[in-house]
Design an enzyme around this catalytic site. Sequence first.
Site, PDB file in Angstrom:
ATOM      1  N   CYS A   1       0.733  -1.241   0.000  1.00  0.00           N
ATOM      2  CA  CYS A   1       0.000   0.000   0.000  1.00  0.00           C
ATOM      3  C   CYS A   1       0.778   1.316   0.000  1.00  0.00           C
ATOM      4  O   CYS A   1       0.867   2.010  -1.005  1.00  0.00           O
ATOM      5  CB  CYS A   1      -0.837  -0.117   1.254  1.00  0.00           C
ATOM      6  SG  CYS A   1      -2.093   1.032   1.334  1.00  0.00           S
TER       7      CYS A   1
ATOM      8  N   HIS B   1      -2.153   7.858   3.929  1.00  0.00           N
ATOM      9  CA  HIS B   1      -1.165   6.819   4.236  1.00  0.00           C
ATOM     10  C   HIS B   1       0.268   7.194   3.857  1.00  0.00           C
ATOM     11  O   HIS B   1       1.075   6.326   3.498  1.00  0.00           O
ATOM     12  CB  HIS B   1      -1.561   5.491   3.568  1.00  0.00           C
ATOM     13  CG  HIS B   1      -1.026   4.294   4.310  1.00  0.00           C
ATOM     14  ND1 HIS B   1      -1.123   3.009   3.845  1.00  0.00           N
ATOM     15  CD2 HIS B   1      -0.371   4.198   5.506  1.00  0.00           C
ATOM     16  CE1 HIS B   1      -0.566   2.175   4.703  1.00  0.00           C
ATOM     17  NE2 HIS B   1      -0.103   2.869   5.721  1.00  0.00           N
TER      18      HIS B   1
END
Lengths: 444, 444
Positions: free
Chosen positions: B56, B114
């Site tokens: 990710c 993120h």
Amino acid sequence: MSERTRQPNIVFILADDLGWADLSVYGQTQYQTPHLDALAAGGVRFTQAYANSAVCSATRFGLITGRYQYRLRGGLEEPLVRTAHLHGLPTDHPTLPSLLRDAGYETALIGKWHLGNLPHYGPLKSGYNRFFGNYGGAIDYFTHKPGVGAAVPRDLYEGEVPVERVGYYTQLLADEASSWIAQQAEEKPFFLSLHFTAPHWPWVGPEDEHVSRDLTDIFHYDGGNLHTYAKMVRSLDAAVGQVVQALKAKGVFDNTIVIFTSDNGGERFSKTWPFTGQKTELLEGGIRVPTLLSWPARLQPQVSEQVTITMDWLPTLLSAAGTAPHPDYPSDGENILPVLQGQAPVHERRLFWRYKAQRQRAAREGRFKYLRINDHEFLFDVEDDTLERANLKDKHPAVFARLRQAWEDWNAQFLPITDEVFTHGVTPDIQADRYAPERANRGL
Amino acid sequence: MSERTRQPNIVFILADDLGWADLSVYGQTQYQTPHLDALAAGGVRFTQAYANSAVCSATRFGLITGRYQYRLRGGLEEPLVRTAHLHGLPTDHPTLPSLLRDAGYETALIGKWHLGNLPHYGPLKSGYNRFFGNYGGAIDYFTHKPGVGAAVPRDLYEGEVPVERVGYYTQLLADEASSWIAQQAEEKPFFLSLHFTAPHWPWVGPEDEHVSRDLTDIFHYDGGNLHTYAKMVRSLDAAVGQVVQALKAKGVFDNTIVIFTSDNGGERFSKTWPFTGQKTELLEGGIRVPTLLSWPARLQPQVSEQVTITMDWLPTLLSAAGTAPHPDYPSDGENILPVLQGQAPVHERRLFWRYKAQRQRAAREGRFKYLRINDHEFLFDVEDDTLERANLKDKHPAVFARLRQAWEDWNAQFLPITDEVFTHGVTPDIQADRYAPERANRGL
């Protein structure tokens, strides 16, 4: 005897390493298998059929004896290779072909045996009147050798006599089966075991004799791809079509039970979606097998969710033939004909597996499956969670404990797995997605 | 400025852990994704698009900088969790949104960031004018918390201010995106990053608030199945449909570049056929991602075999916007617009990956891929052999040696992987098919 009460002919077709979704009727979309799809459309397609083992010869012990293979020393081997001269199928053991022969059937095995070597073991010593095929676990499709090189003898036999033939093995078997069927007498029912090696390695399609010539290793870890695999499966499909055509040409298709299944889950090029796992693993992908049954005279076309397993075929087929297992060798499976005929409900089963590599254990009961791989234990709901991802052991501790203990109790009645037992598992050097996970915080 | 030369709007939609065959247009047959299929039909569907990483945050560093993420300390984390307050995206680094803003764009990130935590890092500090979403790697779809329990604070923000909302996160993001689009001024082009968390764990569909309430662990190793996963993906599909509708309602769909892709390969419930591997693995299933691009004003519908990678989007989109990367921060990717416009041929690329868990290395060149996992090395022809089964390293030793060395040379220019770098790999305790193969001849 009317057509409806006459003993049916039986053609049991076994594919080798064919996985769950390798047929279009089971979810393959990149190629079609029209002959097998047609068999499914006119017969029973099973959605919860299992192999007795995640490997070849072990399942074949279960098939021919109708029992958990762990009752026999040879059944422990995964697969039977190094000790095929020692631990074959005992010749005094009642078998599916011997019991059918006793019930009046003409019997033949065309294709792969893999239950022990000559001179001690063989299909002619275990109930088959006729044999054409290979004794071991795998041969090349063109050389018909179980290895590579001039020094390796062919493994192709007529009965117990080595023979030489020219051609692609899948086609040779289809031709042999078709002509054997054509030769059968009208008045005697027949049982034909047609055990293809397709689509087992090496990765050689019907037009790929050059690949066969260039092989350096029969395991063929440096070859194959999905295109070749598709050609092998489509060739198998065409072979089944040819055999069905032979039955129709003889006018016996309606009262012939044709079964098509696989000895274990798919190998490296198989599509097993929506399952995970493969041959040598007790995940669903290693033991759930495509399974079709056609018997137009007696069974309506249907999709059956009945949980079933290889060793069910012995009591099922003996029942269809009007006979029964030997009383001293009761089957560990069950006759599933009443379910298929609508005379008994689809019902839960409690089935067990074990596999030496990765010290695997599995038990299925209802929708639940207990699985152990090495030191890790799982409880899955394999109806909801086909991929075996959600570990429910802490959510359903009582089910987990019950199945875990049930496996122990079940296992206690069989031969132990000793150091001498051979096993084959997938290893990180040969298959990239079967690496050994490391937790260590090492640099690249 | 005519419609054809006006700077296009850009809507970059990123799915989270969506795997290769999770959309019907990419091979999913058990459910349909009509909105994404329609986007594919009217635009470009890529067959060889890669993520910068198998995890990710690392891919997100590659996306926003247009460079290999290994140039930045935070890009080494797999994923960025424990050190998100230390190793976020440096705020002085030029980014896709900052460069587009400099070129006249209005910019927004709606969804997952993120790339580092407040107060040091954040989308408003790195080029976005507006932010609504979560700062970390995952939140529950209903509680909007990155963990379970009353003590865990929500991770949902308007800019840098925590907010509370009621609803399923995928839907909230679609609503926010649609209204943001509707609010944009006619005369100014806009760049919207719409980064869904779907279909990342926990396994919670739009009607599954009860599942959210009963969660005991955000990783949700004891939940989920393919049915729930399908609901999550179909909800994502509907959300994309809603955003496309907002663009059409505003009359700007034709000159808007809509990109849809994923940050890495599929996770445990993803279908990655015909690939193997998953998130955290450099097998194709871990890095090959479904990728669609729609720009009706300028691009013909097409299926593109051009090999491409996440970090190509920065030079590609800057080119579409009439600008270019910062000269001090040249992209490691390339502008693929000329290929899509038919002005340049589809061409080979040489791309590299590394991943700390299992000490993985990968390089792709033409049809070949070099792969190392722990101590095992492979050479695959990933065009012929998508499953990465046939190890060709001994058949093509020169290619193998060249790619192996190329990887070493490539890697030497980046930050080293030290003991402090966090990595996440799949382990045998949580996923049954990622057991650690044992060779030992142990009993059950």
